[in-house]
Design a protein around this motif. Structure first.
Motif, short mmCIF file in Angstrom:
data_model
loop_
_atom_site.label_atom_id
_atom_site.label_comp_id
_atom_site.label_asym_id
_atom_site.label_seq_id
_atom_site.Cartn_x
_atom_site.Cartn_y
_atom_site.Cartn_z
N ALA A 81 60.94 -24.79 9.24
CA ALA A 81 61.93 -25.79 9.62
C ALA A 81 62.85 -25.31 10.75
CB ALA A 81 62.77 -26.19 8.41
N GLY A 82 62.45 -24.26 11.46
CA GLY A 82 63.20 -23.85 12.63
C GLY A 82 64.51 -23.15 12.36
N HIS A 83 64.62 -22.45 11.22
CA HIS A 83 65.86 -21.74 10.90
C HIS A 83 65.92 -20.35 11.53
CE1 HIS A 83 67.67 -24.53 8.03
NE2 HIS A 83 66.44 -24.79 7.61
N VAL A 84 64.80 -19.82 11.97
CA VAL A 84 64.74 -18.43 12.44
C VAL A 84 64.50 -18.37 13.94
CG1 VAL A 84 63.60 -16.19 12.20
CG2 VAL A 84 63.81 -17.70 10.21
N VAL A 111 61.62 -6.35 29.02
CA VAL A 111 60.90 -7.57 28.64
C VAL A 111 60.91 -7.72 27.13
CG1 VAL A 111 58.66 -8.72 28.56
CG2 VAL A 111 59.43 -7.64 30.68
N ALA A 112 61.33 -8.89 26.69
CA ALA A 112 61.29 -9.25 25.27
C ALA A 112 60.90 -10.71 25.16
CB ALA A 112 62.64 -8.99 24.60
N CYS A 113 60.57 -11.12 23.94
CA CYS A 113 60.14 -12.49 23.70
C CYS A 113 60.95 -13.07 22.54
CB CYS A 113 58.65 -12.52 23.36
SG CYS A 113 58.02 -14.18 22.96
N ALA A 114 61.49 -14.24 22.74
CA ALA A 114 62.18 -14.97 21.68
C ALA A 114 61.32 -16.15 21.26
CB ALA A 114 63.55 -15.44 22.14
N ILE A 115 61.18 -16.34 19.96
CA ILE A 115 60.41 -17.48 19.43
C ILE A 115 61.37 -18.36 18.65
CG2 ILE A 115 58.48 -18.20 17.96
CD1 ILE A 115 57.25 -15.45 18.39
N ALA A 116 61.42 -19.64 19.01
CA ALA A 116 62.30 -20.59 18.34
C ALA A 116 61.65 -21.96 18.37
CB ALA A 116 63.67 -20.61 19.00
N ASP A 117 62.28 -22.90 17.70
CA ASP A 117 61.68 -24.23 17.56
C ASP A 117 62.69 -25.33 17.87
OD1 ASP A 117 58.93 -23.62 16.22
OD2 ASP A 117 60.37 -22.48 15.03
N GLY A 118 62.15 -26.48 18.28
CA GLY A 118 62.96 -27.68 18.45
C GLY A 118 64.06 -27.53 19.48
N SER A 119 65.20 -28.16 19.20
CA SER A 119 66.31 -28.15 20.14
C SER A 119 66.95 -26.77 20.25
CB SER A 119 67.37 -29.18 19.74
OG SER A 119 68.02 -28.79 18.54
N VAL A 120 66.74 -25.91 19.25
CA VAL A 120 67.25 -24.54 19.35
C VAL A 120 66.63 -23.86 20.55
CG1 VAL A 120 67.27 -22.27 18.26
CG2 VAL A 120 67.85 -24.30 16.92
N LEU A 121 65.31 -23.97 20.69
CA LEU A 121 64.63 -23.37 21.84
C LEU A 121 65.09 -24.02 23.14
CD1 LEU A 121 62.49 -21.52 23.09
CD2 LEU A 121 60.81 -23.33 22.71
N THR A 122 65.19 -25.34 23.15
CA THR A 122 65.61 -26.04 24.37
C THR A 122 66.97 -25.55 24.86
OG1 THR A 122 64.42 -28.03 23.66
CG2 THR A 122 66.10 -28.31 25.35
#
Length: 510
Positions: A329-332, A348-359
């Motif tokens: 559900a995009g909490h992390v 260099v690093a990578c962030a993974i997120a979902d929905g409007s959090v990523l936006t």
């Protein structure tokens, strides 16, 4: 000087003032020789009584961070911030010299009237050490000779010479598409299903943490962290004015039972955790605790920031699945750094997120730097795709050999009462001393003997931890590690012997 006072807090106002100034001195934000604002001016600026400011200054003087004299004022002594030396400066003619603090003394005191909003910067202060230090065990890093630097440089050279068109254009704010595809394959092979569209490339994990904080954390928002925790994260969330609440750890990681009770009183906006080979303690959070932590985030509709620099550096069995792999559900927000393992200079690093959090994180990234450098992304993409898995398997063996060497030295030379646990992976060892000592004095003596470590106090929020320190067992050769640890153990033995049986006349509050 801006000091955010929490008037409803159980911590007395004079302690809050003293803690803030102490953090700034130890961070190097207030330099030795600087005259602090007068008691009367500080009283007016903060809206508190003369007695409150006087008591704060008395606390700082008691721990020798400042020196006060009647009619002359209070000056920073610098005893709490002597971890670095002036850096070389060019004079415009190509000549390099070192500035002396006396060159910039009284003439620059007016600058104290400029208000800034940096309450502490311990990460910067403990990054470099003076030239006389022979064994730099403070830095959480891998010995440069073990890194694939030449392969990455060769890759960057061919990319820049054979694909000049790529270097002549801006990259995507979200990060190079091919690199994100490579990261997707990397994460999928480790149980984290992550499409390239869900990723954001950042300039190291530190920028990822900062982007999350600047986007989602404001003054007064509640942020939970482990105690102790990563110094750089404390700096970031403190600078946002967050209400930071720390949660003790045990062998399974953050104490979820305590966190649950605290959340009933202070609902979280964000929970920051380093669950795998934790920095600085090396503890790995159990799978059970990871699931419980996610349940809390779901219950309070808050974010978890999962910082994961060391998951590939396990010594025996792979660690439990990431918290993000259980998140539906995009909490992390999951941040994976490749800087330490491959090339600190590439950032260099990578962030993974979902929905409007990523936006919203992508939007924050675009205003920060218009996107990470394309050349370093391309250079690392080629290496990760073709060579990373073989390289990291061999690297784990070499790092484990360093840990075994450190364990042997500590078993033979550790001072009485010293305690430590051998981590299952990562780069760091957390040492705890028996008794209540001045960790800053021990640090000064260790630097004088040629060995650096990270004082445990830098890993706590507003606490004066006096009995712990972090050393990195992977930053140097095995032989140099042994020599450095033997010297450190000798320094600790001498210092603790000096302190034995002589209880302090007064235990400062800070």
């Amino acid at each position: 000087m801006h000091i955010e006072l929490k008037r409803g807090s159980s911590t007395k106002l004079y302690v809050q003032i003293a803690l803030t100034i102490a953090d700034r001195i130890r961070s190097g934000l207030i330099e030795p020789g600087t005259r602090l604002p007068s008691v009367r001016k500080m009283t007016v600026d903060l809206g508190v009584s003369l007695v409150t400011v006087s008591k704060a200054y008395a606390e700082l003087e008691a721990i020798q961070l400042i020196s006060c004299s009647q009619g002359k004022g209070c000056y920073v002594t610098g005893l709490g911030a002597s971890t670095t030396t002036p850096q070389p400066q060019e004079d415009g003619t190509g000549n390099v010299h070192r500035k002396r603090s006396s060159d910039t003394g009284a003439a620059l005191n007016w600058q104290m009237t400029l208000i800034d909003y940096l309450p502490r910067a311990q990460l910067w202060r403990h990054f470099d050490v003076s030239p006389q230090v022979r064994h730099e065990l403070h830095m959480s890093a891998i010995q440069p000779e073990l890194l694939p630097t030449r392969d990455i440089i060769d890759s960057a050279y061919h990319l820049s010479s054979d694909h000049t068109d790529r270097m002549a254009a801006y990259g995507s704010f979200q990060g190079d598409w091919e690199l994100r595809q490579t990261f997707a394959a990397h994460f999928n092979s480790r149980g984290l299903q992550a499409a390239p569209e869900r990723m954001l490339i950042t300039s190291g994990a530190q920028q990822g943490i900062d982007l999350v904080a600047r986007t989602f954390v404001g003054p007064g928002d509640v942020v939970y962290m482990e105690a102790p925790t990563y110094t750089g994260a404390i700096d970031v969330f403190t600078s946002r004015g967050a209400k930071i609440i720390t949660v003790p750890m045990d062998d399974e990681g953050m104490r979820i039972d305590l966190l649950t009770r605290l959340c009933d009183t202070y609902a979280p906006k964000l929970i920051y955790t380093v669950p795998t080979h934790h920095n600085p303690t090396g503890i790995t959070m159990s799978a059970r605790r990871r699931a419980q932590l996610l349940n809390i985030a779901q219950s309070y509709h808050c974010l978890i920031l999962e910082d994961d620099p060391f998951a590939d550096l396990y010594f025996h069995e792979p660690p439990p699945a990431s918290i993000k792999s259980m998140d539906n559900a995009g909490h992390v927000v999951y941040i994976k750094s490749f800087s330490k393992v491959l090339s600190p200079g590439c950032r260099v690093a990578c962030a993974i997120a979902d929905g409007s959090v990523l936006t919203r994180l992508v939007a924050a990234k675009s205003t920060a730097d218009l996107g990470s450098p394309l050349l370093t992304q391309k250079a690392l993409q080629t290496y990760i795709q073709n060579q990373y898995d073989v390289y990291v398997r061999e690297l784990r063996e070499k790092l484990y050999a360093r840990l075994c060497a450190a364990s042997e030295v500590l078993d033979e030379h550790a001072a009485k009462g010293m305690q430590w646990r051998l981590p299952d992976g990562g780069l760091n060892l957390w040492l705890e001393l028996h008794g209540n000592f001045d960790i800053h004095e021990l640090h000064r003596q260790s630097l004088a003997a040629g060995v650096s470590f990270l004082p445990g106090s830098a890993c706590f929020v507003g606490e004066s931890d006096t009995s712990s320190l972090r050393i990195c067992f992977t930053v140097t050769s095995e032989e140099a590690l042994r020599q450095g640890l033997i010297t450190l153990c000798d320094v600790i033995e001498r210092y603790t012997s000096q302190q034995a049986g002589s209880a302090a006349d007064r235990l400062p509050l800070i």
